[in-house]
Design a protein around this motif. Structure first.
Motif, short mmCIF file in Angstrom:
data_model
loop_
_atom_site.label_atom_id
_atom_site.label_comp_id
_atom_site.label_asym_id
_atom_site.label_seq_id
_atom_site.Cartn_x
_atom_site.Cartn_y
_atom_site.Cartn_z
N UNK A 1527 0.84 -1.22 0.00
CA UNK A 1527 0.00 0.00 0.00
C UNK A 1527 0.85 1.24 0.00
N UNK A 1528 1.87 1.27 0.81
CA UNK A 1528 2.75 2.42 0.87
C UNK A 1528 3.41 2.70 -0.46
N UNK A 1529 3.72 1.63 -1.13
CA UNK A 1529 4.40 1.78 -2.40
C UNK A 1529 3.45 2.11 -3.53
N UNK A 1530 2.27 1.54 -3.46
CA UNK A 1530 1.33 1.71 -4.57
C UNK A 1530 0.43 2.96 -4.41
N UNK A 1531 0.01 3.23 -3.20
CA UNK A 1531 -0.92 4.37 -2.99
C UNK A 1531 -0.14 5.68 -3.07
N UNK A 1532 -0.74 6.61 -3.81
CA UNK A 1532 -0.06 7.90 -3.97
C UNK A 1532 -0.13 8.73 -2.69
N UNK A 1533 -1.34 8.95 -2.19
CA UNK A 1533 -1.52 9.75 -0.96
C UNK A 1533 -1.65 8.79 0.21
N UNK A 1534 -0.51 8.26 0.55
CA UNK A 1534 -0.52 7.27 1.62
C UNK A 1534 -0.93 7.89 2.95
N UNK A 1535 -0.47 9.10 3.19
CA UNK A 1535 -0.81 9.76 4.47
C UNK A 1535 -2.30 10.02 4.56
N UNK A 1536 -2.92 10.44 3.44
CA UNK A 1536 -4.38 10.64 3.45
C UNK A 1536 -5.09 9.33 3.71
N UNK A 1537 -4.58 8.31 3.07
CA UNK A 1537 -5.18 6.98 3.30
C UNK A 1537 -5.06 6.57 4.76
N UNK A 1538 -3.88 6.81 5.30
CA UNK A 1538 -3.69 6.46 6.72
C UNK A 1538 -4.61 7.32 7.61
N UNK A 1543 -9.23 7.79 10.99
CA UNK A 1543 -10.56 8.37 11.29
C UNK A 1543 -11.59 7.28 11.45
N UNK A 1544 -11.51 6.27 10.54
CA UNK A 1544 -12.46 5.16 10.70
C UNK A 1544 -12.24 4.40 11.98
N UNK A 1545 -10.98 4.22 12.34
CA UNK A 1545 -10.69 3.53 13.60
C UNK A 1545 -11.19 4.36 14.80
N UNK A 1546 -10.98 5.68 14.70
CA UNK A 1546 -11.48 6.53 15.80
C UNK A 1546 -12.98 6.45 15.91
N UNK A 1547 -13.68 6.41 14.73
CA UNK A 1547 -15.14 6.27 14.77
C UNK A 1547 -15.54 4.96 15.41
N UNK A 1548 -14.81 3.91 14.95
CA UNK A 1548 -15.11 2.59 15.55
C UNK A 1548 -14.78 2.59 17.02
N UNK A 1549 -13.68 3.29 17.37
CA UNK A 1549 -13.32 3.38 18.79
C UNK A 1549 -14.41 4.13 19.57
N UNK A 1550 -14.93 5.22 18.94
CA UNK A 1550 -16.02 5.93 19.60
C UNK A 1550 -17.24 5.07 19.76
N UNK A 1551 -17.56 4.30 18.70
CA UNK A 1551 -18.71 3.39 18.81
C UNK A 1551 -18.46 2.35 19.88
N UNK A 1552 -17.22 1.86 19.93
CA UNK A 1552 -16.87 0.86 20.95
C UNK A 1552 -16.97 1.48 22.35
N UNK A 1553 -16.51 2.76 22.44
CA UNK A 1553 -16.63 3.42 23.75
C UNK A 1553 -18.08 3.56 24.17
#
Length: 1657
Positions: A1527-1538, A1543-1553
């Motif tokens: 992914x790091x090598x293939x994706x152009x905007x790797x930081x945006x992807x990360x 953000x999705x993990x934080x949302x899931x973390x919020x839902x988990x909280x």
């Protein structure tokens, strides 16, 4: 009309009425004026001077008005719920009655110039202005003006829809708005200039034009809110300093341009624009110089004339106008100067032209309807006529008096003339036939009575000063005064002639009755007088012509009992011929010659009369409305105690005190009272013959009445209505008239000769010339011999007394001289005896009172002196008592009521004084209020602390931190600077106060003021405690100083020094209670002691002397004093008293001494020297002791002075603290006051808003009503237009068959209209108010039809046209013109209705804008109220003086309270700039020093990079490529992807909280439920354990029983059940253990989750 049964059909009618009650005149036609007078409206013909009268049947006439155009008169009565009557002229027929809502009276009436409109204004309590249509008896509109009293009311002659209403200090223009049949009033007040003639702009105090906001004083509120007013009072309130006295209107008139000219009391002439409702002050145009000089000369001459007449000089430059009248040429005006002036007004300037001068104050002016003559009405009742076209002098038209009639009588022979007199002293002569005024004579003095002589044409007039003026009326046109008699200083109350004309009886006050000769031939000689015991109410004179005697009956008022008393005395003709026999020297008649008789009657009477032939007396009862009839026996009743009872008593229909009068022939009895109704009774039957309501109760009723000698006429005059009414018989029996005429004829035959003789003498008498004021100003001059030189101004009684004194003086002159000589000798003898008495020894001396010859006189003088002393003593005692009362009040207020009295403490050696705080004990109410406030404060503090604890628990602070924070808060709260005072340092408890930033509510501010007062009380109490300690110290110091002074005095006594010792004492300021007690030393006067007190004091002094002598007479003490000086051993203090006795031989010369004597002398000298040295040593010791004592006194007193100075400083600081707290209280009270003012303003605005809303609702209703009216009226108007068009089309069709030339000519005639008739206009060119336009449709149509008559004449018919066609044409043209006129008037009416609708709409829009402004004001007020609640006034303590800071130290603001923001910001900016410069320099310095090190680090870095690259290459070779790497090598905007992944993990973390929290809550819920279950299980286990114990006991019992019974066979079933229960209990125990484990796990999970959740929160 009531009549008795014996004389049915008798009636009285009004023959004529005269009088002039007010100045309200009006023209009813060109030649007739009318005016009210009492119960009548009088109509006076200017040419013939004849009068007619209309009677108001309900009583006195109230308001009055007349209209010459309609020839109608309107007046109101003065009964309850009064009516307005409309009468026509000249028919004098009642046209209609108008009934309004007035309850008491109408004050103003006014007719419109044209049209059937009448305006009225009622008095208290309604004050309603109304407009009527008097032809239709319809009230058009009305409006109330509460409390406003009107003085004038008038219609605009050019427009009846405008009225001018004038009050004492305001003027209002009322407009009647008409919308078809509806009428409405609109009010337009006019702003008048002030009393200096200046116009000031109107200032709305309820809605100020501008607002000034002050951050401390708050918003600028109206004065009504500051005054605490609401509602209507707030809208109309004007403060006293803003009240400007406006001009006071006196007269006004309308002009032809619908303007108003108005005169004022201040002398200004105003012009009022009735369209813009503005006022302009007219200025007098400066005349030319020569005209000004002429005016000054005329003014000076007038002022000199007025000074001579005794009046005040007035100026013509600024006259006060009381009357105005407008004409085409200009304005006529007049005032109190009596000058008719013409004002030529142009462009707000006027020129004055003098037209006439009548030298009497002019009250009103009015033009005749044809404007040919101008009437001038004066205050004295005189009416003048002036013709402006001729510019001549004013001609006297009516010469009557405005004063009330006092009496009237018939002039002999009684059938031609009558005479009346007014209170002011004017005598009028009237024609009896028609009441024509013949002549007038002004006596210039206040009259009290009047009577006409039967034996001559003379008239006697009694005055207030005790004079009787005799008038010659032989010529009725020229009456004159021929004689004057000055009887006494007492007013002449009534005058009575006997029927033969011989005697004139004058009744005066204080029971005096004077008898005069009534004949002019005897010069009206005073015969004598009598004095009766009591107040004389009335006289009744009866003549016996047969026996030539006169009986006088006197009605007396007996004050002791409720009865009447009659006294009758007789007069004979012998008293005239031989007068000296019947009177004494003082002129008093002898009682025996008068043959007096006295009768007591059973009722108190106000009036009584006596019949001639019988001893019958009629009396009017005062206690009840009855007429009583008495029969008096011939027996004299002087000594009898019996009281005569009434033989007959008839009820009277009158009320008030009554008056009776007999006709000359004694057949009719007239009765009158305060109700103004005259009743005529038959004397024989006391039946009512007739009655007439000729006067009214409002006018005071009837004052007097008199019958003519022939019985045909009755003169009646009112009390206060200024009306003289002449009544005549309308219907009466002929026999009664014949009897009266027969009596008159017989009396005339008897008196004919005396009348002719006396009249001839009367004519020959010269006219009496006298000054009416001489009797009050001149006094008789007494010469040394006691004779009066000026007897003209002396009273008749005074002359008699003076004559008696003169005769006695002449008769006893010798005896008087002998007595004077004897008294003189006796005085010399007594004086000689007194001189001899002074030389004899004291034991032989006589007292002075023993030389008094008149002991009774001496005792009388002593008694008077003792009485004066007693009176003076009583006065002094009362004065002392008042002073004592005042002393007690002052003492209670300033001393007794104080729990801490005011006193001072002073320094010993300094001019320093400190006073304590006087305190009153606080009342129970104050203490209870303080207790409640403290409890409320404690509750609020506890509540605040509880809230803080909850807040601290939410923020999870530790206990130590919270305690530390609380401690910091308390330290900050106790900050002196934030508290705004230093009261905590001086005894005040500031912990009970609210924080200054928390005072938002009204209750908190009120409580804070109470607490601040308590703090002030505490500060004062603390200082007073220290003050008391210092006072005690001073008392102790004074006691110590006194002890030391005792020692100093002993030392001074031993040293034999006369030195003044300083000894301090307490002053009166330090002991104020000494001012309440008086010491004996303070009394300088010698104490007064009675004889007993003196003896007791001498006895006490004697006993005291004996006690002292007994105490000093002790042998042992005297022996000790003689031998050893009073002591048993010698002390050191006695050294100075010791003395060595010299030897006996020392008196001899030294040459004669022996050796032993010489040795003895040497030893003596040695002892003397030793004793002297010891004395000197002891003296030095005493001096040292003295100095020590003085030094110690000075030191201790100075130390005390230092204490007092410190106390003074503390007093100053405590006073400062008190002022600080009082400043807080003042600020709080001001905030409360401002809050209350805002509340008042808000309430006032709400009430004003409600008022405006109601007005708006009314306005909307009016708009809707007017709209409906307009819409309803448009239909008829459209129909009329259609009809007009249809008539024109019909004409074209109807005459279409006529030949063309005739048709064209007819068409032109059809369109032709008549010219406007100007005949009436030309006739009335002098009238400025004539209008060409008619008033209504019918009037216009009638004028048009009259004009059409000329056009319809055959001469206008075209040639060749048939007569029938011409008539048909004329009829069609008339119909067309009628429709055109109808359309025209309907258009005018519709335009008027639309204009009214537009005005209503404009008013509604204006009302909307006013409501919007009120809403804006309320919003602004609420905002200001919120600001004031949030912006608090906080008091800080700041350092005084300038604070200097060191330049090297950074300033700290830890002790600052308030500091300017710019100072800190500028300082911070400077510090930041300097810091940046320093950092820049340090960076540049370090860059050079770090270069080498940086290169070395770069080298090392490159080496390490090489190693890293090698390791990375190795790792790359070994590194497996994961999905992330791909992914790091293939994706152009790797930081945006990360970032998206994060953000999705934080949302899931919020839902988990959230899910975790939800689970935690579920688990907590489960834990709570499990806890509940555990608790229930524990209870069940406890119960089971109890059951188990019981079961074990039962098992053991059964076991023992079983063992005892040896029964081992137990049922298997029971065993199995027991086993199952045991297994169940075991299973439950296992479940409990598992649940406890699960609960512990859940609790641990909750504890682990708590930090994360808090972090997330």
């Amino acid at each position: 009309m009531a009549a008795g049964p014996g004389s049915a059909g008798a009636a009285l009618d009004v023959s004529w009425v005269q009088g002039f009650s007010n100045k309200n005149l009006a023209f009813v036609s060109n030649q007739t004026v009318c005016y009210p007078c009492g119960n009548y409206i009088l109509f006076l013909d200017i040419k013939t001077k004849k009068t007619r009268a209309v009677q108001c049947q309900a009583g006195q006439v109230g308001a009055f008005a007349a209209n010459a155009n309609s020839q109608v008169v309107a007046f109101s009565d003065r009964k309850l719920n009064p009516l307005i009557y409309i009468y026509t002229f000249p028919e004098l027929r009642k046209l209609t009655e108008l009934k309004g809502d007035a309850q008491l009276d109408y004050t103003l009436l006014a007719f419109s110039f044209k049209g059937p409109y009448l305006a009225s204004y009622s008095s208290i309590p309604e004050f309603v202005l109304s407009v009527w249509n008097w032809q239709e008896n319809l009230l058009l509109c009305s409006e109330s003006q509460p409390g406003l009293t009107g003085t004038a009311l008038s219609f605009n002659p050019m427009n009846w829809q405008q009225l001018c209403f004038v009050s004492e200090s305001s003027i209002t223009i009322w407009r009647v708005e008409r919308s078809k049949d509806e009428h409405h009033f609109t009010r337009h007040p006019v702003e008048l200039p002030d009393d200096h003639g200046a116009m000031s702009p109107h200032e709305d105090l309820f809605f100020p034009a501008s607002r000034n906001y002050d951050p401390y004083y708050g918003p600028d509120l109206p004065v009504s809110a500051i005054a605490g007013l609401k509602g209507h009072e707030a809208e109309t309130f004007v403060p006293r300093n803003c009240i400007k006295t406006s001009v006071h209107p006196t007269a006004h008139c309308w002009t032809a341009t619908s303007e108003i000219y108005m005169g004022c009391e201040e002398g200004y002439v105003l012009a009022i624009n009735t369209e813009q409702y503005s006022v302009s002050v007219l200025q007098q145009k400066a005349p030319p110089e020569f005209m000004q000089k002429i005016a000054d000369v005329v003014s000076h001459a007038r002022s000199e004339v007025q000074k001579k007449k005794g009046g005040k000089p007035s100026s013509l430059q600024k006259p006060v106008l009381l009357a105005m009248a407008f004409c085409n040429e200009g304005l006529y005006a007049a005032g109190s100067e009596g000058i008719l002036m013409f004002y030529h007004i142009k462009d707000l300037q006027y020129e004055i032209k003098i037209c006439a001068d009548i030298s009497q104050p002019i009250s009103s002016l009015l033009f005749s309807p044809d404007y040919t003559s101008l009437l001038l009405v004066t205050d004295q009742g005189t009416v003048y006529s002036y013709r402006p076209a001729h510019s001549g002098e004013a001609v006297k038209l009516l010469d009557t008096s405005s004063s009330c009639f006092l009496a009237a009588d018939f002039l002999t022979p009684g059938n031609n003339y009558c005479v009346s007199v007014t209170i002011s002293g004017e005598v009028q002569v009237w024609s009896l036939e028609d009441g024509t005024f013949l002549s007038k004579l002004n006596l210039g003095i206040e009259a009290t009575s009047m009577a006409c002589c039967p034996s001559s044409n003379s008239v006697a007039v009694g005055t207030q000063t005790g004079q009787i003026c005799f008038l010659d009326v032989t010529k009725a046109e020229v009456p004159r005064v021929v004689h004057r008699t000055f009887l006494s200083k007492l007013p002449v109350l009534s005058l009575h002639y006997d029927q033969s004309g011989q005697f004139l009886i004058a009744r005066a006050t204080e029971g005096h009755i004077f008898i005069l000769d009534a004949r002019p031939s005897k010069l009206f000689q005073v015969l004598g007088y009598i004095v009766l015991a009591g107040e004389v109410l009335q006289l009744s004179v009866i003549s016996d012509l047969k026996y030539d005697s006169v009986e006088v009956m006197v009605l007396l008022n007996v004050a002791e009992v409720q009865q009447a008393r009659l006294e009758i005395f007789h007069l004979s003709s012998a008293m005239i011929t031989d007068n000296d026999k019947y009177v004494n020297e003082q002129g008093m008649f002898n009682a025996s010659d008068l043959k007096k008789e006295q009768y007591d009657l059973d009722y108190p009477l106000s009036s009584a009369v006596r019949l001639k032939s019988h001893n019958i007396v009629y009396g009017y009862c005062t206690c009840a409305p009855f007429i009583c009839k008495y029969y008096l026996s011939a027996k004299n009743k002087w000594d009898g105690p019996s009281v005569f009872s009434s033989e007959k008593k008839i009820p009277s229909k009158q009320f008030g005190s009554g008056l009776l009068c007999l006709s000359p022939n004694s057949q009719w009895l007239a009765a009158a009272a305060r109700d103004g109704v005259l009743f005529i009774y038959n004397t024989s039957t006391l039946d009512i013959l007739a009655q007439k309501h000729c006067h009214s109760y409002q006018g005071g009723g009837i004052r007097s009445m008199v019958f003519s000698l022939d019985g045909n006429f009755i003169l009646v005059n009112g009390e206060n209505d200024c009306a003289l009414v002449c009544l005549k018989w309308k219907e009466i029996k002929e026999t009664e008239i014949e009897e009266a005429a027969l009596y008159w004829q017989s009396l005339r035959d008897i008196l004919n000769k005396s009348i002719s003789d006396e009249n001839s003498v009367l004519k020959s008498m010269a006219e009496w010339k006298f000054d009416p004021e001489c009797t009050s100003k001149s006094t008789p001059v007494t010469e040394e011999d006691g004779n009066i030189t000026n007897t003209d101004d002396m009273t008749w009684i005074g002359q008699k007394i003076q004559k008696v004194m003169r005769e006695e003086t002449q008769r006893f002159a010798n005896q008087k001289e002998e007595l004077q000589m004897g008294i003189k000798k006796l005085r010399e003898t007594i004086q000689k005896m007194m001189h001899e008495n002074e030389k004899v020894p004291d034991i032989e001396k006589l007292e002075h009172w023993e030389f008094n010859l008149d002991l009774k006189e001496q005792e009388q003088v002593q008694a008077e002196a003792e009485e004066n002393v007693a009176r003076a003593r009583r006065e002094l005692e009362m004065e002392i008592l008042s002073h004592c009362y005042l002393q007690d009040l002052i003492k209670y207020e300033c001393w007794d009521d104080l729990c801490v009295k005011e006193r001072a403490v002073k320094c010993f050696h300094m001019d320093c004084e400190v006073r304590n705080y006087p305190l009153k004990e606080r009342s129970k109410e104050e203490l209870e209020t303080l207790k409640k406030v403290l409890q409320l404060k404690q509750a609020e503090t506890a509540d605040l602390q509880a809230q803080k604890k909850n807040l601290d628990s939410d923020t999870a602070l530790s206990e130590e931190e919270s305690e530390k924070a609380a401690g910091e808060l308390t330290v900050d709260g106790a900050s002196l600077c934030l508290n705004g005072s230093l009261s905590s340092q001086y005894g005040g408890d500031t912990s009970i106060l609210y924080h200054q930033c928390d005072l938002h509510t009204k209750e908190q501010k009120l409580n804070q003021t109470i607490l601040l007062k308590d703090v002030i009380y505490q500060v004062k109490t603390a200082f007073n405690e220290e003050f008391d300690i210092v006072v005690q110290k001073k008392e102790q110091e004074i006691a110590r100083v006194k002890e030391r002074n005792l020692k100093i005095r002993e030392i001074l006594e031993q040293l034999e020094l006369q030195v003044e010792v300083w000894e301090p004492v307490l002053t009166d300021d330090e002991m104020p209670e000494r001012a309440l007690t008086v010491q004996d030393s303070e009394i300088k006067a010698e104490k007064y002691m009675t004889q007993e007190e003196k003896e007791q004091a001498e006895l006490l002094a004697k006993l005291e002397m004996e006690r002292r002598l007994a105490a000093t007479d002790d042998e042992r003490v005297r022996a000790l004093d003689d031998m050893m000086g009073g002591v048993l051993e010698i002390r050191r203090e006695d050294v100075l008293k010791m003395d060595i006795p010299p030897p006996d031989f020392i008196s001899r010369p030294e040459d004669l001494w022996t050796e032993e004597e010489t040795k003895v002398f040497e030893e003596y000298e040695k002892k003397v020297n030793e004793l002297n040295e010891e004395k000197e040593e002891y003296r030095q010791f005493l001096r040292n002791e003295w100095n020590k004592l003085e030094a110690s006194i000075k030191e201790t007193t100075q130390n005390f002075d230092d204490i007092v100075c410190k106390l003074s400083e503390k007093k100053l600081k405590s006073q400062m603290v008190i002022y600080q707290e009082e400043l807080k209280i003042v600020n709080l009270i001001y905030a409360l006051l401002l809050d209350e003012e805002l509340d008042t303003r808000e309430a006032g605005l709400h009430k004003f808003l409600m008022k405006k809303k109601k007005e708006k609702v009314k306005g909307v209703r009016k708009i809707l009503t007017t709209k409906y009216g307009v819409e309803a009226y448009r239909g008829p108007y459209t129909d009329a237009l259609q009809e007009e068009k249809s008539l024109e089309h019909g004409f074209m069709k109807q005459f279409a068959h006529i030949p063309g030339n005739l048709f064209e000519e007819l068409l032109q005639l059809y369109k032709r209209r008549p010219e406007t008739s100007r005949t009436e206009t030309l006739l009335d060119t002098a009238n400025p108010y004539v209008k060409g336009s008619p008033e209504d449709y019918q009037d216009a149509l009638s004028h048009l039809m009259k004009a059409m008559d000329e056009l319809d004449s055959p001469e206008h018919m075209p040639s060749g046209l048939d007569q029938s066609l011409w008539k048909h044409f004329c009829l069609a043209r008339r119909n067309k013109m009628e429709i055109e006129e109808l359309v025209k008037w309907k258009a005018l009416a519709l335009a008027e209705m639309q204009a009214c609708l537009q005005r209503r709409t404009d008013e509604n829009d204006k009302m909307k804008s006013e409501l919007e402004s009120i809403f804006q004001e309320l919003i602004w007020l609420k905002e200001e109220k919120m600001k004031l609640q949030q912006n608090l006034t906080v008091q800080f303590l700041l350092k005084q003086g300038q604070v200097e800071l060191g330049s090297t130290q950074i300033p700290e603001y830890s002790d600052a309270i308030l500091i300017d923001r710019r100072v800190v910001e500028e300082l911070n900016c400077a510090l930041a700039a300097q810091g940046e410069k320093k950092i820049t320099a340090m960076v540049e310095f370090k860059d050079f020093s770090k270069g080498i090190i940086q290169l070395e680090w770069e080298h090392k870095k490159m080496k390490m990079q090489i190693q890293d690259l090698k390791e990375k290459a190795r790792d790359i070779v070994i590194l497996p490529i994961s999905k992330d790497c791909q992914l790091f090598l293939t994706v152009q905007n790797y930081e945006t992807h990360i970032a998206q992944h994060l953000a999705g993990m934080e949302q899931s973390l919020g839902v988990m909280d959230k899910l975790h929290k939800k689970n935690v809550k579920k688990h907590q819920k489960k834990v709570r439920e499990l806890k509940k279950c555990i608790h229930l299980k524990e209870q069940e286990n406890y119960e089971l354990s109890l059951q188990l114990k019981e079961m074990l006991v039962s098992v053991s019992e059964r076991k023992h029983i079983f063992e005892a019974a040896d029964t081992r066979d137990i049922s298997e079933k029971i065993t199995r059940q027991r086993y199952q229960e045991i297994l169940k209990q075991k299973h439950l125990r296992n479940l409990i253990r598992e649940q406890e484990k699960q609960l512990a796990i859940l609790q641990s999970e909750i504890e682990s989750c708590n930090p994360r959740t808090l972090h997330i929160i």
